[in-house]
Design a protein around this motif. Structure first.
Motif, short mmCIF file in Angstrom:
data_model
loop_
_atom_site.label_atom_id
_atom_site.label_comp_id
_atom_site.label_asym_id
_atom_site.label_seq_id
_atom_site.Cartn_x
_atom_site.Cartn_y
_atom_site.Cartn_z
N PRO A 1 0.80 -1.23 0.00
CA PRO A 1 0.00 0.00 0.00
C PRO A 1 0.83 1.28 0.00
CG PRO A 1 -0.13 -1.13 2.13
CD PRO A 1 0.52 -2.08 1.18
N ALA A 2 1.95 1.27 0.69
CA ALA A 2 2.77 2.49 0.72
C ALA A 2 3.37 2.77 -0.65
CB ALA A 2 3.86 2.38 1.78
N LEU A 3 3.84 1.72 -1.31
CA LEU A 3 4.39 1.88 -2.65
C LEU A 3 3.32 2.33 -3.64
CD1 LEU A 3 6.91 -0.95 -3.64
CD2 LEU A 3 7.29 1.51 -3.47
N THR A 4 2.14 1.75 -3.51
CA THR A 4 1.04 2.13 -4.39
C THR A 4 0.68 3.60 -4.21
OG1 THR A 4 0.15 -0.13 -4.37
CG2 THR A 4 -1.36 1.64 -4.98
N ALA A 5 0.65 4.05 -2.96
CA ALA A 5 0.33 5.45 -2.69
C ALA A 5 1.45 6.36 -3.21
CB ALA A 5 0.13 5.66 -1.20
N TYR A 6 2.69 5.93 -3.03
CA TYR A 6 3.84 6.71 -3.52
C TYR A 6 3.76 6.88 -5.03
CZ TYR A 6 8.67 7.46 -5.06
OH TYR A 6 9.80 7.92 -5.70
N LEU A 7 3.52 5.80 -5.74
CA LEU A 7 3.43 5.87 -7.19
C LEU A 7 2.25 6.74 -7.62
CD1 LEU A 7 4.47 4.99 -9.94
CD2 LEU A 7 3.04 2.93 -9.73
N GLY A 8 1.15 6.62 -6.89
CA GLY A 8 -0.01 7.46 -7.21
C GLY A 8 0.29 8.94 -7.07
N ARG A 9 1.00 9.31 -6.00
CA ARG A 9 1.37 10.72 -5.83
C ARG A 9 2.23 11.21 -6.99
NH1 ARG A 9 1.92 8.94 -0.53
NH2 ARG A 9 4.18 8.63 -0.70
N ALA A 10 3.19 10.38 -7.38
CA ALA A 10 4.09 10.79 -8.45
C ALA A 10 3.35 10.95 -9.78
CB ALA A 10 5.23 9.78 -8.59
N CYS A 11 2.52 9.99 -10.09
CA CYS A 11 1.84 10.00 -11.39
C CYS A 11 0.68 10.98 -11.44
CB CYS A 11 1.37 8.59 -11.75
SG CYS A 11 2.73 7.44 -12.07
N ASP A 12 0.31 11.51 -10.30
CA ASP A 12 -0.74 12.53 -10.26
C ASP A 12 -0.18 13.93 -10.48
OD1 ASP A 12 -3.53 13.07 -10.00
OD2 ASP A 12 -3.16 13.92 -8.02
N ARG A 13 1.11 14.06 -10.58
CA ARG A 13 1.72 15.38 -10.77
C ARG A 13 1.43 15.88 -12.19
NH1 ARG A 13 5.33 16.72 -6.73
NH2 ARG A 13 6.42 18.19 -8.09
N PRO A 14 1.09 17.16 -12.32
CA PRO A 14 0.79 17.70 -13.66
C PRO A 14 1.92 17.50 -14.65
CG PRO A 14 0.04 19.22 -11.96
CD PRO A 14 0.81 18.14 -11.26
N ALA A 15 3.16 17.60 -14.19
CA ALA A 15 4.29 17.45 -15.11
C ALA A 15 4.35 16.03 -15.68
CB ALA A 15 5.60 17.79 -14.41
N PHE A 16 4.05 15.03 -14.85
CA PHE A 16 4.03 13.66 -15.38
C PHE A 16 2.89 13.49 -16.36
CE2 PHE A 16 2.07 9.48 -15.37
CZ PHE A 16 3.11 8.75 -15.91
N ARG A 17 1.71 13.98 -16.01
CA ARG A 17 0.57 13.80 -16.90
C ARG A 17 0.82 14.44 -18.26
NH1 ARG A 17 -2.46 15.18 -12.18
NH2 ARG A 17 -3.09 17.16 -13.14
N LYS A 18 1.46 15.62 -18.26
CA LYS A 18 1.78 16.27 -19.53
C LYS A 18 2.82 15.48 -20.30
CE LYS A 18 2.95 20.65 -21.73
NZ LYS A 18 3.83 20.02 -22.73
#
Length: 217
Positions: free
Chosen positions: A179-196
């Motif tokens: 769960p901690a890794l899943t949440a960590y990855l979610g935070r990173a991939c939710d960043r606008p710079a990643f989405r762009k």
């Protein structure tokens, strides 16, 4: 204004690797840092001498920055991080921590996840890398259980690399027990710079599809 960094990717790839071609790491970093850049291409079908002169393994990405040439996504990311305090803290200890986690993402994580993925694509029922990969996830899950990011509780280039390494195992549900890794990855991939960065890469290859289809018509 600084001259734009040029990053190279392929002119086209098939559907499966889209969103995961490693120029996304450089796009993401440049978007986070707000640094100007342009994207150039090399032919995926003909990896000729010009390509080999810049990347001796005929892979991508590679970059050029004011005459400086760098290949390998990790080396490119370190080069870009040195240009931005947002990506690489200037505090000596935090800078060292960022570098060690960049190397850890490549040497302790990706060296396991990529062979695991390759074996998985062959349909092997009992993947011999699975146990080793799971142990790495267990240890990293403990690290991010009490922090949002890897270094000094702030986002750095190390998180770009680590998150990108985790994306393919997550897609195959290998992080479901962490769960901690899943949440960590979610935070990173939710960043606008990643989405762009992700959308720009997808758009790049979709445009290549249209060009190929038009040429075949």
């Amino acid at each position: 204004m600084a001259n734009p960094v040029t990053i190279w990717t392929y002119d086209w790839v098939p559907e499966m690797p889209r969103g995961h071609v490693r120029d996304i790491r450089l796009r993401w970093a440049l978007e986070e840092a707000g640094l100007p850049y342009r994207v150039a291409t090399v032919p995926v079908a003909e990896r000729g001498p010009d390509h080999l002169a810049r990347q001796p393994f005929a892979q991508v990405p590679f970059l050029e920055d004011d005459g400086i040439r760098v290949f390998e996504s990790g080396a490119c990311l370190i080069h870009l991080a040195e240009k931005s305090e947002f990506l690489m803290p200037r505090d000596p200890q935090l800078r060292s921590d960022t570098l060690q986690w960049i190397v850890a993402a490549l040497n302790s994580m990706e060296m396991v996840t990529v062979p695991w993925w390759y074996i998985q694509t062959k349909g092997v029922a009992d993947n011999p890398m699975a146990g080793w990969m799971r142990k790495r996830f267990e240890r990293l899950d403990t690290v991010v259980a009490d922090r949002d990011w890897l270094v000094g509780n702030r986002f750095t280039a190390a998180d770009i690399l680590m998150a990108d390494v985790l994306r393919i195992p997550a897609k195959h549900k290998q992080l479901d027990d962490f769960p901690a890794l899943t949440a960590y990855l979610g935070r990173a991939c939710d960043r606008p710079a990643f989405r762009k960065a992700l959308q720009d890469q997808l758009d790049h290859f979709e445009a290549a599809d249209r060009k190929r289809n038009k040429a075949d018509a």
